[in-house]
Write a protein that holds these residues in place. Sequence first.
Motif, PDB file in Angstrom:
ATOM      1  N   LEU A  23      44.219  44.331   5.594  1.00 51.80           N
ATOM      2  CA  LEU A  23      43.568  45.359   6.416  1.00 51.80           C
ATOM      3  C   LEU A  23      43.041  46.498   5.539  1.00 51.80           C
ATOM      4  CD1 LEU A  23      43.203  46.478   9.364  1.00 51.80           C
ATOM      5  CD2 LEU A  23      45.477  47.495   9.107  1.00 51.80           C
ATOM      6  N   CYS A  24      41.755  46.845   5.715  1.00 51.40           N
ATOM      7  CA  CYS A  24      41.189  47.918   4.873  1.00 51.40           C
ATOM      8  C   CYS A  24      41.461  49.290   5.513  1.00 51.40           C
ATOM      9  CB  CYS A  24      39.702  47.695   4.638  1.00 51.40           C
ATOM     10  SG  CYS A  24      38.657  48.103   6.045  1.00 51.40           S
ATOM     11  N   ASN A  25      41.252  50.336   4.746  1.00 53.23           N
ATOM     12  CA  ASN A  25      41.569  51.677   5.245  1.00 53.23           C
ATOM     13  C   ASN A  25      40.681  52.113   6.402  1.00 53.23           C
ATOM     14  OD1 ASN A  25      43.800  52.283   3.736  1.00 53.23           O
ATOM     15  ND2 ASN A  25      42.589  52.974   1.969  1.00 53.23           N
ATOM     16  N   ASN A  26      39.403  51.725   6.363  1.00 51.81           N
ATOM     17  CA  ASN A  26      38.516  52.091   7.464  1.00 51.81           C
ATOM     18  C   ASN A  26      38.999  51.470   8.771  1.00 51.81           C
ATOM     19  OD1 ASN A  26      36.753  53.670   6.005  1.00 51.81           O
ATOM     20  ND2 ASN A  26      35.514  51.918   5.365  1.00 51.81           N
ATOM     21  N   CYS A  27      39.346  50.189   8.691  1.00 53.58           N
ATOM     22  CA  CYS A  27      39.833  49.521   9.910  1.00 53.58           C
ATOM     23  C   CYS A  27      41.169  50.115  10.356  1.00 53.58           C
ATOM     24  CB  CYS A  27      39.959  48.019   9.683  1.00 53.58           C
ATOM     25  SG  CYS A  27      38.356  47.170   9.635  1.00 53.58           S
ATOM     26  N   ARG A  28      42.018  50.466   9.387  1.00 50.74           N
ATOM     27  CA  ARG A  28      43.313  51.046   9.739  1.00 50.74           C
ATOM     28  C   ARG A  28      43.123  52.367  10.485  1.00 50.74           C
ATOM     29  NH1 ARG A  28      46.117  50.330   5.293  1.00 50.74           N
ATOM     30  NH2 ARG A  28      47.482  48.705   6.075  1.00 50.74           N
ATOM     31  N   ILE A  38      41.522  43.699  14.531  1.00 51.27           N
ATOM     32  CA  ILE A  38      40.400  44.455  13.962  1.00 51.27           C
ATOM     33  C   ILE A  38      40.122  43.987  12.524  1.00 51.27           C
ATOM     34  CG2 ILE A  38      41.914  46.338  13.164  1.00 51.27           C
ATOM     35  CD1 ILE A  38      39.669  48.297  13.854  1.00 51.27           C
ATOM     36  N   THR A  39      38.857  43.750  12.185  1.00 51.92           N
ATOM     37  CA  THR A  39      38.471  43.420  10.799  1.00 51.92           C
ATOM     38  C   THR A  39      37.047  43.911  10.547  1.00 51.92           C
ATOM     39  OG1 THR A  39      37.318  41.327  11.217  1.00 51.92           O
ATOM     40  CG2 THR A  39      39.684  41.192  10.851  1.00 51.92           C
ATOM     41  N   CYS A  40      36.623  43.789   9.313  1.00 49.18           N
ATOM     42  CA  CYS A  40      35.231  44.086   8.972  1.00 49.18           C
ATOM     43  C   CYS A  40      34.848  43.210   7.772  1.00 49.18           C
ATOM     44  CB  CYS A  40      35.046  45.572   8.673  1.00 49.18           C
ATOM     45  SG  CYS A  40      35.825  46.120   7.150  1.00 49.18           S
ATOM     46  N   THR A  41      33.695  43.464   7.173  1.00 47.42           N
ATOM     47  CA  THR A  41      33.298  42.639   6.027  1.00 47.42           C
ATOM     48  C   THR A  41      34.229  42.839   4.827  1.00 47.42           C
ATOM     49  OG1 THR A  41      31.700  44.372   5.553  1.00 47.42           O
ATOM     50  CG2 THR A  41      30.824  42.327   6.453  1.00 47.42           C
ATOM     51  N   HIS A  42      35.031  43.900   4.843  1.00 43.70           N
ATOM     52  CA  HIS A  42      35.896  44.189   3.691  1.00 43.70           C
ATOM     53  C   HIS A  42      37.336  43.726   3.878  1.00 43.70           C
ATOM     54  CE1 HIS A  42      32.498  46.472   2.475  1.00 43.70           C
ATOM     55  NE2 HIS A  42      32.616  47.321   3.476  1.00 43.70           N
ATOM     56  N   CYS A  43      37.656  43.189   5.034  1.00 49.65           N
ATOM     57  CA  CYS A  43      39.061  42.813   5.243  1.00 49.65           C
ATOM     58  C   CYS A  43      39.193  41.711   6.278  1.00 49.65           C
ATOM     59  CB  CYS A  43      39.877  44.040   5.644  1.00 49.65           C
ATOM     60  SG  CYS A  43      39.563  44.644   7.313  1.00 49.65           S
ATOM     61  N   GLY A  44      40.409  41.183   6.360  1.00 49.99           N
ATOM     62  CA  GLY A  44      40.710  40.187   7.382  1.00 49.99           C
ATOM     63  C   GLY A  44      40.916  38.804   6.817  1.00 49.99           C
ATOM     64  N   ASP A  47      25.727  48.806   9.902  1.00 50.63           N
ATOM     65  CA  ASP A  47      27.107  48.751  10.374  1.00 50.63           C
ATOM     66  C   ASP A  47      28.022  48.063   9.349  1.00 50.63           C
ATOM     67  OD1 ASP A  47      28.395  49.077  13.404  1.00 50.63           O
ATOM     68  OD2 ASP A  47      29.497  47.686  12.088  1.00 50.63           O
ATOM     69  N   ARG A  48      29.273  48.526   9.294  1.00 47.86           N
ATOM     70  CA  ARG A  48      30.251  47.914   8.380  1.00 47.86           C
ATOM     71  C   ARG A  48      30.563  46.468   8.798  1.00 47.86           C
ATOM     72  NH1 ARG A  48      34.448  50.846   9.564  1.00 47.86           N
ATOM     73  NH2 ARG A  48      36.121  49.333   9.783  1.00 47.86           N
ATOM     74  N   ARG A  49      30.199  46.129  10.009  1.00 44.77           N
ATOM     75  CA  ARG A  49      30.487  44.773  10.508  1.00 44.77           C
ATOM     76  C   ARG A  49      29.239  43.898  10.547  1.00 44.77           C
ATOM     77  NH1 ARG A  49      34.126  48.210  13.235  1.00 44.77           N
ATOM     78  NH2 ARG A  49      36.224  47.694  12.505  1.00 44.77           N
TER      79      ARG A  49
END
Length: 784
Positions: free
Chosen positions: A111-116, A132-138, A174-176
Motif C-alpha cells: 500500500l502506497c502513502n497516497n492510498c493510505r 484501495i490501490t493505484c498505479t503505484h501499489c497493490g 489521475d493517479r489511477r
Amino acid sequence: MLDTINTTFEIRLNGLVQGVGFRPFVFQLANEWGLKGKVSNGAAGVVIRINADLTTASRFREALLHEAPALAQIIQHTLQEIEPLHFESFDIVESETAERFSLVLPPDFALCNNCRQELHDPANRRYRYPFITCTHCGPRYSIITALPYDRPYTSMAAFKQCASCWHEYNDPADRRFYAQTNSCDDCGPQLGWYKTDGTRSVQLSFLNDSRWILPRVNWALKAGKILAVKGIGGYLLLCDATNEQAVETLRRRKHRPQKPFAVLYPMLEMLQAEVALNEVEINALQGVAAPIVPAERQDACRVAQNVAPQLSSLGIMLPYTPLLDLIANDFGKPLVATSGNISGNPIVYEDEKALTDLTAVADHILTNNRPIAVPQDDSVLRFTPKHQQPIVIRRSRGLPLYVPKGYQNSDFCVAMGASMKSTFAINTTDYLYVSQYLGDLESYETQQNFEQVSAHFLRLQNPDFLPVFGEIKALFCDAHEGYFSTQLAVEAGHRWQIPIQKIQHHQAHLAAVLAENDLLHSTQPLLGVVWDGTGYGSDGQIWGGEFYPFNFSEQPLSKQLRELPHRLHFDYFDALLGDKMPREPRLSALSFCKGVVGSDAILQPKFSPVEWGVYQNVLSNNLLKTSSVGRIFDAVASVLGLMDKVTYEGEAAFLLETLAARYFARHGYAFSEYYLENTEIKANIPTRKLAEELLIDIQKGCSSDWIAAKFHFSLVKIVETTAQRLGVRQLAFSGGVFQNAVLIDLLIEHLSPHFQLYFHRQLSPNDENIAYGQMVLGSLLMKD
Ligand SMILES: [Zn+2]
Ligand SMILES: [Zn+2]
C-alpha cells in the motif's frame, strides 16, 4: 513542424515495465513533448511508436530511461526506424498478443502513502475501502492469470469498473490512469465474514458490507479470537499478540509449539516505541516489499512472551494491504500475523480450502471474492546488528522474481531446486526467474503446491502449456535421489525426453553466490565457503562444511567450476540416524564429541540408560559421515545445555547465535581467543580437535555466552587461516549457516579489511538459492 515528419521510430523497453504505471508515464511524457504515436504492452515489455526524427526519438528514449517510475526496472532497450505510420495523437492502445511472453513479472507492491491517506480520509470516496490501490501499489504477481499484465488477464477481470472508476482510469492526470487494479466499494471485490465451529462447518454471517464486517473483526480480536484473513498471497492467521491465552490457543491449534510468530503493528510510531529499529530496517519495513523484519524487543514491548519463546527478538511488519491497515489500526495493538496453514503445510490461498481446512484453527474467517492466482508467504529480511548487512531469510511476497543471470544461456531450461526450502528456476531467452519460497517438499501438500505453482509459471510463459515441456532443453536437479524435486525432474525427463543434469548441492550453492556477484569471469584466486545443514555429497557422505579454493588461473572461474572443483572440508564425523539427527541436537553432540575425554559426563545425562546403550552401539558401527557445520552448531548448542531436541528447523543454531549476539552486544566485536589457535591446519579442518578444545572450556566453567562468542569467532578464524594459507583474497559465502547475523558481522568486522567478501544479495543464502545455482552450473555444463 510535426506535420513535416514522416519517419516513425519504435522504442522497445524490456524489464519490469508492466504493472508499474509505465504506459501512463509514457503517455504523459509524450504529450509533454508534443509527440504523436502509441504505446502498448508487448510480449517482452513496452512498445512505443512515435512520429519523430532520429534526434528527437533518441532524446525521448533517454528521457524515458531517466524519468521512469520508481517501481520500474529497465533491463534492455532498443530504438529503430520502422515503416512509416501516421498518428493523429498519442494513445495507449490494447496490448499486442504473442505466443510467447518474455516479461519480468511485477511483484506485489505494498500500500502506497497516497492510498493510505485516502483510506483514512472520511471525505474521500474510498474512505475505509479495503481494496484501495493505484498505479503505484497493490497486488500484481498474486493476481496475474496470464500475460501481458492487463486487467482481463488478472483476478480483477470479474470486476467491471463503475463510472467513477472508469473516469479515473481514463484520465491522464489521475493517479489511477490505467491502473489495472482500480476499483471502489461500488465495483470492487467484496468481503465475506464467516463463523466457524471448529468442525469443518462454517456459517456465513455477513457478505459484502465492510461497514458491518470490520467492526466485527475488531470485536472478535478483542475477545481473544483467532481469525483467518485472506491477504495478498494467502490466508493469514491473526490474533491479539498481547493476549497470551489467544497466542497459546493458536499454537495448540496450529501444532506449532515454539517457532516464533510474526507480529503486525498498526503503524511505525507504535513499533518504534516497542522494538529497537535502525534506519535501514525502517526503510525495509516501509518499502514496496514490506517484509517481516526481526528486531529486538524493548522494555515497553507489550507482545506476549509466548509469541517468540526464549528469544529477545520479534519478527515484525507493517500493514502492506489496505485491509490489514484497517484491521490493525482499528485494533490499535500489535497482532500475531502468521501464515494460514497447519504446521508443515503450504499457506492456504483458495477460499474453498480455507472454509474447510482453517476451521480447525480459526474462530472466524474473513474472505473476499478476488481469487489469488498464486500463493506466497510473507518475505523475511533480516539485517546484521553491527554492519546492517541484509540477509534474505525467505524470498516471497513483494520481492522480485527476476534475478540477473550472471551466465550465458538463452535456452529454455528449468531447475528444480532442493527440498527443505524449495524453489524452482526458469531460464528463458532473455530472463531468469527464481520462484518464491515454496516450503518443505517432505509434505505431500507442499509437493502438490510446488507442481501447481511451477505449472502456473510455465503457463505464463506460454499459454499453450503442453508444448512448453517439449521445448525444455534441459532439466537440472539435486544429486539426492530421494528429493521429491529430483524425482519430479526424472519423471518429466523420461516423459518428455528432456536431458537431465544432476548438480551436487554444495557446488550449486557455490555457483549461485559466484553468479549473483558476477564473479564467473574472474580469474583471481577465490575461496568459496559453503556451510549448511545437509547436502548429498559426491562421495555418498553428507556434506555441509565445504571450502572450494580457486587459485590463479588462465581460466575464468566459470571454466574451473565445470571441472570437479578441488574441495576442503571439516573432518568427517558420524552422521547418525538420518532425519533424527537434525531434530535432536544431542545426537550431533554425541557424534561431535565421540572419543573426547570427559565428554560422557556432559552427554550421558541427555539420554535414558537404554538410549545411551543403543546410541553407543550405533556410534561404534556407523559408516555414514558428515562434514556439516549446521550439525556442529547443533552439537555446541547441546553441550552448552541450550537444547537437545528442536521443535523447528534451525532452532538450536539460532539459540546459539542469540547467546553470542548477547555477548557481542555487551562487549563489542573485538575478540581475540579462538579454537584451533595453536593447531597448524594443513588441509581439512580438524573437527575433533575443535570439540576437544571446546569441552575444555566447558569443564573449566567458562560462561556459555563467552563460549558461544568464541565458537563464532573461531569459525571466522578458520576461514581466515584457510584463505591465508591458500593465498586467496576473495571470499564468497553460501549455505544456510550464513543466515547467522552474528557470523556475518564478525566476518565483515575481522576480514573485510584484508579480504573482498561476497554474500548473497537478492537471494537467500539457504537452500532457496539451490535452483539458481543448479541453473548456473547446469548452463555452464551444457556448453560441453
Ligand atoms: Zn497507491
Ligand atoms: Zn468503482
